[in-house]
Design a protein around this motif. Structure first.
Motif, PDB file in Angstrom:
ATOM      1  N   VAL A   5       0.854  -1.182   0.000  1.00  0.00           N
ATOM      2  CA  VAL A   5       0.000   0.000   0.000  1.00  0.00           C
ATOM      3  C   VAL A   5       0.889   1.231   0.000  1.00  0.00           C
ATOM      4  CG1 VAL A   5      -1.935  -1.120   1.192  1.00  0.00           C
ATOM      5  CG2 VAL A   5      -0.186   0.073   2.529  1.00  0.00           C
ATOM      6  N   GLN A   6       0.346   2.324  -0.532  1.00  0.00           N
ATOM      7  CA  GLN A   6       1.077   3.587  -0.534  1.00  0.00           C
ATOM      8  C   GLN A   6       0.269   4.596   0.266  1.00  0.00           C
ATOM      9  OE1 GLN A   6       1.727   5.469  -4.381  1.00  0.00           O
ATOM     10  NE2 GLN A   6       3.702   6.212  -3.640  1.00  0.00           N
ATOM     11  N   GLY A  14      -7.466  12.131  12.533  1.00  0.00           N
ATOM     12  CA  GLY A  14      -6.556  11.034  12.824  1.00  0.00           C
ATOM     13  C   GLY A  14      -6.592   9.878  11.838  1.00  0.00           C
ATOM     14  N   TRP A  15      -6.977  10.126  10.597  1.00  0.00           N
ATOM     15  CA  TRP A  15      -7.055   9.069   9.598  1.00  0.00           C
ATOM     16  C   TRP A  15      -5.948   9.215   8.566  1.00  0.00           C
ATOM     17  CZ3 TRP A  15     -10.163   5.000  10.195  1.00  0.00           C
ATOM     18  CH2 TRP A  15     -11.200   5.114  11.149  1.00  0.00           C
ATOM     19  N   ALA A  16      -5.518   8.072   8.028  1.00  0.00           N
ATOM     20  CA  ALA A  16      -4.541   8.034   6.941  1.00  0.00           C
ATOM     21  C   ALA A  16      -5.216   7.339   5.758  1.00  0.00           C
ATOM     22  CB  ALA A  16      -3.302   7.252   7.356  1.00  0.00           C
ATOM     23  N   VAL A  17      -5.057   7.904   4.565  1.00  0.00           N
ATOM     24  CA  VAL A  17      -5.643   7.320   3.361  1.00  0.00           C
ATOM     25  C   VAL A  17      -4.556   6.516   2.654  1.00  0.00           C
ATOM     26  CG1 VAL A  17      -6.770   7.772   1.157  1.00  0.00           C
ATOM     27  CG2 VAL A  17      -7.301   9.199   3.144  1.00  0.00           C
ATOM     28  N   LEU A  18      -4.839   5.222   2.439  1.00  0.00           N
ATOM     29  CA  LEU A  18      -3.903   4.324   1.774  1.00  0.00           C
ATOM     30  C   LEU A  18      -4.464   3.917   0.422  1.00  0.00           C
ATOM     31  CD1 LEU A  18      -3.036   1.964   4.769  1.00  0.00           C
ATOM     32  CD2 LEU A  18      -1.793   3.992   4.009  1.00  0.00           C
ATOM     33  N   LEU A  19      -3.552   3.667  -0.513  1.00  0.00           N
ATOM     34  CA  LEU A  19      -3.920   3.200  -1.840  1.00  0.00           C
ATOM     35  C   LEU A  19      -3.243   1.857  -2.081  1.00  0.00           C
ATOM     36  CD1 LEU A  19      -3.117   6.502  -3.745  1.00  0.00           C
ATOM     37  CD2 LEU A  19      -5.384   5.687  -3.124  1.00  0.00           C
ATOM     38  N   PRO A  20      -3.970   0.887  -2.653  1.00  0.00           N
ATOM     39  CA  PRO A  20      -3.284  -0.343  -3.051  1.00  0.00           C
ATOM     40  C   PRO A  20      -2.158   0.022  -4.025  1.00  0.00           C
ATOM     41  CG  PRO A  20      -5.651  -0.617  -3.189  1.00  0.00           C
ATOM     42  CD  PRO A  20      -5.392   0.843  -2.955  1.00  0.00           C
ATOM     43  N   TYR A  21      -1.015  -0.611  -3.858  1.00  0.00           N
ATOM     44  CA  TYR A  21       0.144  -0.280  -4.687  1.00  0.00           C
ATOM     45  C   TYR A  21       0.455  -1.457  -5.598  1.00  0.00           C
ATOM     46  CZ  TYR A  21       4.807   1.227  -5.955  1.00  0.00           C
ATOM     47  OH  TYR A  21       5.911   1.619  -6.663  1.00  0.00           O
ATOM     48  N   PRO A  22       0.665  -1.264  -6.881  1.00  0.00           N
ATOM     49  CA  PRO A  22       0.878   0.007  -7.573  1.00  0.00           C
ATOM     50  C   PRO A  22      -0.343   0.565  -8.290  1.00  0.00           C
ATOM     51  CG  PRO A  22       1.636  -1.769  -8.983  1.00  0.00           C
ATOM     52  CD  PRO A  22       1.096  -2.395  -7.709  1.00  0.00           C
ATOM     53  N   PRO A  27      -9.108   3.609  -2.720  1.00  0.00           N
ATOM     54  CA  PRO A  27      -8.442   4.040  -1.491  1.00  0.00           C
ATOM     55  C   PRO A  27      -9.234   3.609  -0.264  1.00  0.00           C
ATOM     56  CG  PRO A  27      -9.498   5.900  -2.579  1.00  0.00           C
ATOM     57  CD  PRO A  27      -9.630   4.721  -3.506  1.00  0.00           C
ATOM     58  N   PHE A  28      -8.546   3.446   0.842  1.00  0.00           N
ATOM     59  CA  PHE A  28      -9.208   3.126   2.099  1.00  0.00           C
ATOM     60  C   PHE A  28      -8.478   3.832   3.226  1.00  0.00           C
ATOM     61  CE2 PHE A  28      -6.049  -0.083   1.301  1.00  0.00           C
ATOM     62  CZ  PHE A  28      -5.488  -0.358   2.533  1.00  0.00           C
ATOM     63  N   SER A  29      -9.192   4.042   4.312  1.00  0.00           N
ATOM     64  CA  SER A  29      -8.632   4.780   5.443  1.00  0.00           C
ATOM     65  C   SER A  29      -8.377   3.855   6.619  1.00  0.00           C
ATOM     66  CB  SER A  29      -9.596   5.889   5.871  1.00  0.00           C
ATOM     67  OG  SER A  29      -9.784   6.803   4.815  1.00  0.00           O
ATOM     68  N   GLU A  37       5.216   6.239  13.305  1.00  0.00           N
ATOM     69  CA  GLU A  37       5.135   7.670  13.603  1.00  0.00           C
ATOM     70  C   GLU A  37       5.797   8.528  12.520  1.00  0.00           C
ATOM     71  OE1 GLU A  37       6.498  10.466  17.256  1.00  0.00           O
ATOM     72  OE2 GLU A  37       5.452   8.598  17.768  1.00  0.00           O
ATOM     73  N   GLU A  38       6.880   8.021  11.936  1.00  0.00           N
ATOM     74  CA  GLU A  38       7.627   8.800  10.945  1.00  0.00           C
ATOM     75  C   GLU A  38       7.081   8.649   9.525  1.00  0.00           C
ATOM     76  OE1 GLU A  38       9.384   4.726  11.230  1.00  0.00           O
ATOM     77  OE2 GLU A  38       8.790   6.226  12.706  1.00  0.00           O
ATOM     78  N   ALA A  39       5.952   7.956   9.332  1.00  0.00           N
ATOM     79  CA  ALA A  39       5.385   7.732   7.997  1.00  0.00           C
ATOM     80  C   ALA A  39       5.064   9.058   7.315  1.00  0.00           C
ATOM     81  CB  ALA A  39       4.125   6.886   8.098  1.00  0.00           C
ATOM     82  N   ALA A  40       5.307   9.083   6.007  1.00  0.00           N
ATOM     83  CA  ALA A  40       5.059  10.295   5.223  1.00  0.00           C
ATOM     84  C   ALA A  40       4.344   9.926   3.929  1.00  0.00           C
ATOM     85  CB  ALA A  40       6.382  10.990   4.907  1.00  0.00           C
ATOM     86  N   PRO A  41       3.495  10.833   3.414  1.00  0.00           N
ATOM     87  CA  PRO A  41       2.818  10.570   2.142  1.00  0.00           C
ATOM     88  C   PRO A  41       3.817  10.183   1.055  1.00  0.00           C
ATOM     89  CG  PRO A  41       1.868  12.496   3.178  1.00  0.00           C
ATOM     90  CD  PRO A  41       3.087  12.120   3.990  1.00  0.00           C
ATOM     91  N   GLY A  42       3.406   9.211   0.247  1.00  0.00           N
ATOM     92  CA  GLY A  42       4.253   8.712  -0.834  1.00  0.00           C
ATOM     93  C   GLY A  42       4.983   7.436  -0.480  1.00  0.00           C
ATOM     94  N   GLU A  43       5.125   7.153   0.808  1.00  0.00           N
ATOM     95  CA  GLU A  43       5.842   5.942   1.210  1.00  0.00           C
ATOM     96  C   GLU A  43       5.008   4.698   0.929  1.00  0.00           C
ATOM     97  OE1 GLU A  43       8.919   6.469   4.612  1.00  0.00           O
ATOM     98  OE2 GLU A  43       6.971   7.199   5.345  1.00  0.00           O
TER      99      GLU A  43
END
Length: 79
Positions: A5-6, A14-22, A27-29, A37-43
């Motif tokens: 997932v990306q 407090g939600w993060a949106v993830l996309l199946p990769y590639p 998308p799902f939250s 904690e150190e996660a950043a968009p694009g990872e």
């Protein structure tokens, strides 16, 4: 088998949106605290879902116990 997932973005509440990769479709939250904690968009992350047979059996037994308890109480109310 792990899936990838990306991290697309963080949303308020407090939600993060993830996309199946590639492919990036559907998308799902998930709660933000499920990510490092150190996660950043694009990872990109590998996610592995494993069945927990013992916990599943424990939950089923607890649900049966609660249902029997509820049915027993409702039967007494009808008398």
């Amino acid at each position: 088998m792990p899936v990838r997932v990306q991290l697309d973005r963080f949303e308020s509440g407090g939600w993060a949106v993830l996309l199946p990769y590639p492919d990036g479709r559907r998308p799902f939250s998930v709660p933000r605290e499920m990510l490092p904690e150190e996660a950043a968009p694009g990872e990109v992350f590998e996610v592995c879902l494993e069945r927990d047979a013992a916990e599943t059996a424990r939950c089923a037994a607890e649900n049966r116990r609660l249902l029997e308890e509820l049915l027993g109480r409702s039967g007494e109310d009808e008398l």
